[in-house]
Write a protein that holds these residues in place. Structure first.
Motif, PDB file in Angstrom:
ATOM      1  N   GLU A 126      43.882 -31.241  25.444  1.00 16.91           N
ATOM      2  CA  GLU A 126      44.696 -31.918  24.167  1.00 16.91           C
ATOM      3  C   GLU A 126      45.272 -31.946  23.180  1.00 16.91           C
ATOM      4  N   ARG A 157      37.309 -44.119  31.730  1.00 13.63           N
ATOM      5  CA  ARG A 157      37.491 -42.232  31.761  1.00 13.63           C
ATOM      6  C   ARG A 157      38.211 -41.584  30.176  1.00 13.63           C
ATOM      7  N   LEU A 158      39.018 -42.412  29.279  1.00 15.54           N
ATOM      8  CA  LEU A 158      38.938 -41.928  28.108  1.00 15.54           C
ATOM      9  C   LEU A 158      37.919 -42.423  27.419  1.00 15.54           C
ATOM     10  N   LYS A 159      37.228 -42.870  27.444  1.00 15.97           N
ATOM     11  CA  LYS A 159      35.617 -42.906  26.362  1.00 15.97           C
ATOM     12  C   LYS A 159      35.231 -41.433  26.967  1.00 15.97           C
ATOM     13  N   ARG A 192      48.474 -38.399  31.416  1.00 12.67           N
ATOM     14  CA  ARG A 192      47.076 -38.884  30.873  1.00 12.67           C
ATOM     15  C   ARG A 192      46.721 -39.833  31.892  1.00 12.67           C
ATOM     16  N   ALA A 226      38.642 -44.750  21.483  1.00  7.85           N
ATOM     17  CA  ALA A 226      39.759 -44.403  22.874  1.00  7.85           C
ATOM     18  C   ALA A 226      40.999 -45.191  22.751  1.00  7.85           C
ATOM     19  N   ARG A 229      43.822 -43.262  22.565  1.00 10.70           N
ATOM     20  CA  ARG A 229      45.234 -43.589  24.247  1.00 10.70           C
ATOM     21  C   ARG A 229      45.965 -44.026  23.075  1.00 10.70           C
ATOM     22  N   ASP A 250      40.391 -46.872  30.121  1.00 13.17           N
ATOM     23  CA  ASP A 250      39.269 -46.787  29.230  1.00 13.17           C
ATOM     24  C   ASP A 250      38.324 -45.534  29.179  1.00 13.17           C
ATOM     25  N   ILE A 262      45.812 -43.024  30.692  1.00 13.64           N
ATOM     26  CA  ILE A 262      45.735 -43.943  29.349  1.00 13.64           C
ATOM     27  C   ILE A 262      45.356 -45.632  29.875  1.00 13.64           C
TER      28      ILE A 262
END
Length: 141
Positions: A81, A40-42, A33, A17, A21, A38, A35
């Motif tokens: 993305e 949500r990014l994962k 996004r 992640a 990011r 964490d 960023i």
């Protein structure tokens, strides 16, 4: 005469992640996004069906681009993305990632995406067709 660096394209479903990011931020997509989230990014990475990366074939193999998609591997793949670090833009990395997606998905799977306004010309130059009648419900958070 300058030579272009060798780029390695690969499927990386377990992409970190933090690297995700960094590329989002360095590409300019970070402003659209989550960023700073964490978790949500994962989740974005864990729930993607396709995570493709572009790395320089150099010491440490730094990540310079990525494509993340949701697909059924049969009919369509939505690329959520396509991000290339600004320092590597103009080197064919975005097209290379889409070419790799097409190679991995095969000729029976269409690819769709929603472009940020600044990237429309790129998609037109590489031969993607515009879609009419696209719709969406926006996020509430």
């Amino acid at each position: 005469m300058t030579t272009r660096p060798k780029v390695l394209y690969a499927s990386e479903p377990a992409l970190d992640a933090a690297e995700f990011r960094r590329v989002l931020v360095e590409s300019g997509l970070g402003v659209t996004r989550p960023i700073d989230d964490d978790v949500r990014l994962k989740a974005m990475l864990a729930n993607a069906d396709l995570v493709l990366t572009a790395r320089l074939d150099a010491l440490g193999k730094p990540l310079i681009g990525l494509a993340r998609g949701i697909t059924d591997f049969s009919w369509v793949c939505y690329i959520s993305e396509l991000a290339v670090c600004k320092s590597a833009q103009g080197l064919g990395i975005g097209k290379g990632l889409l070419d790799e997606a097409r190679r991995q998905l095969g000729p029976s799977v269409a690819i769709s995406l929603i472009s940020v306004p600044d990237a429309v010309g790129f998609y037109e130059r590489i031969g993607m067709a515009r879609m009419a009648d696209a719709f969406w419900f926006g996020r509430e958070r």
